[in-house]
Scaffold this motif. Structure first.
Motif, mmCIF file in Angstrom:
data_model
loop_
_atom_site.group_PDB
_atom_site.id
_atom_site.type_symbol
_atom_site.label_atom_id
_atom_site.label_comp_id
_atom_site.label_asym_id
_atom_site.label_seq_id
_atom_site.Cartn_x
_atom_site.Cartn_y
_atom_site.Cartn_z
ATOM 1 N N ILE A 267 0.855 -1.192 0.000
ATOM 2 C CA ILE A 267 0.000 0.000 0.000
ATOM 3 C C ILE A 267 0.889 1.240 0.000
ATOM 4 O O ILE A 267 1.713 1.421 0.894
ATOM 5 N N TRP A 268 0.696 2.062 -1.007
ATOM 6 C CA TRP A 268 1.508 3.280 -1.180
ATOM 7 C C TRP A 268 0.628 4.514 -1.058
ATOM 8 O O TRP A 268 -0.535 4.505 -1.454
ATOM 9 N N LEU B 109 7.196 6.621 -3.332
ATOM 10 C CA LEU B 109 7.125 5.960 -4.637
ATOM 11 C C LEU B 109 7.206 6.978 -5.776
ATOM 12 O O LEU B 109 7.799 6.714 -6.812
ATOM 13 N N HIS B 110 6.654 8.149 -5.557
ATOM 14 C CA HIS B 110 6.632 9.179 -6.603
ATOM 15 C C HIS B 110 7.795 10.167 -6.485
ATOM 16 O O HIS B 110 8.002 10.981 -7.372
ATOM 17 N N GLU C 231 -2.603 2.212 -4.345
ATOM 18 C CA GLU C 231 -2.262 3.577 -3.931
ATOM 19 C C GLU C 231 -3.499 4.248 -3.369
ATOM 20 O O GLU C 231 -4.576 4.151 -3.946
ATOM 21 N N ILE C 232 -3.307 4.914 -2.230
ATOM 22 C CA ILE C 232 -4.380 5.703 -1.653
ATOM 23 C C ILE C 232 -3.826 7.080 -1.305
ATOM 24 O O ILE C 232 -2.619 7.266 -1.195
ATOM 25 N N ALA C 233 -4.728 8.027 -1.152
ATOM 26 C CA ALA C 233 -4.322 9.402 -0.859
ATOM 27 C C ALA C 233 -3.538 9.467 0.450
ATOM 28 O O ALA C 233 -3.933 8.871 1.454
ATOM 29 N N GLY C 234 -2.404 10.147 0.407
ATOM 30 C CA GLY C 234 -1.600 10.331 1.606
ATOM 31 C C GLY C 234 -0.118 10.335 1.287
ATOM 32 O O GLY C 234 0.285 10.106 0.154
ATOM 33 N N ASP C 235 0.676 10.604 2.315
ATOM 34 C CA ASP C 235 2.126 10.617 2.117
ATOM 35 C C ASP C 235 2.719 9.292 2.580
ATOM 36 O O ASP C 235 2.003 8.307 2.779
ATOM 37 N N HIS C 236 4.021 9.267 2.774
ATOM 38 C CA HIS C 236 4.711 8.036 3.148
ATOM 39 C C HIS C 236 4.200 7.459 4.472
ATOM 40 O O HIS C 236 4.177 6.252 4.671
ATOM 41 N N GLY D 183 -9.177 3.461 8.231
ATOM 42 C CA GLY D 183 -10.305 2.633 7.785
ATOM 43 C C GLY D 183 -10.101 2.099 6.386
ATOM 44 O O GLY D 183 -10.408 0.933 6.102
ATOM 45 N N GLN D 184 -9.592 2.932 5.523
ATOM 46 C CA GLN D 184 -9.346 2.526 4.139
ATOM 47 C C GLN D 184 -8.268 1.439 4.073
ATOM 48 O O GLN D 184 -8.404 0.453 3.350
ATOM 49 N N ILE D 185 -7.218 1.606 4.846
ATOM 50 C CA ILE D 185 -6.148 0.606 4.889
ATOM 51 C C ILE D 185 -6.679 -0.710 5.447
ATOM 52 O O ILE D 185 -6.408 -1.787 4.897
#
Length: 72
Positions: free
Chosen positions: A10-11, A17-18, A41-46, A56-58
């Motif tokens: 999960i990134w 990654l970017h 990939e989901i919204a957010g940083d490292h 919750g999404q994770i």
């Protein structure tokens, strides 16, 4: 190549990654070498795993991954 267990990577869309072009190459290689490899990939940083809004999404991603592989 020796990894035989399912892998969920999960990134964060704003994460390393970017920011590290070489890392993207390694991730592509992992997808090629690991038989059961999934990248999301989901919204957010490292450190998105530390952000309450992403928890919750994770958790849902992990539960789905495990359920699909009958590991839960």
């Amino acid at each position: 190549r020796a990894i035989r267990c399912p892998v969920l990577n999960i990134w964060g869309t704003e994460g390393i990654l970017h920011r590290r072009p070489g890392l993207a190459d390694l991730v592509r290689e992992a997808g090629r070498l690991i038989p059961d490899y999934e990248q999301v990939e989901i919204a957010g940083d490292h450190h998105l795993h530390l952000e309450p809004r992403a928890a919750g999404q994770i958790a849902t991603l992990i539960q789905t991954f495990l359920r699909q592989r009958q590991l839960q």
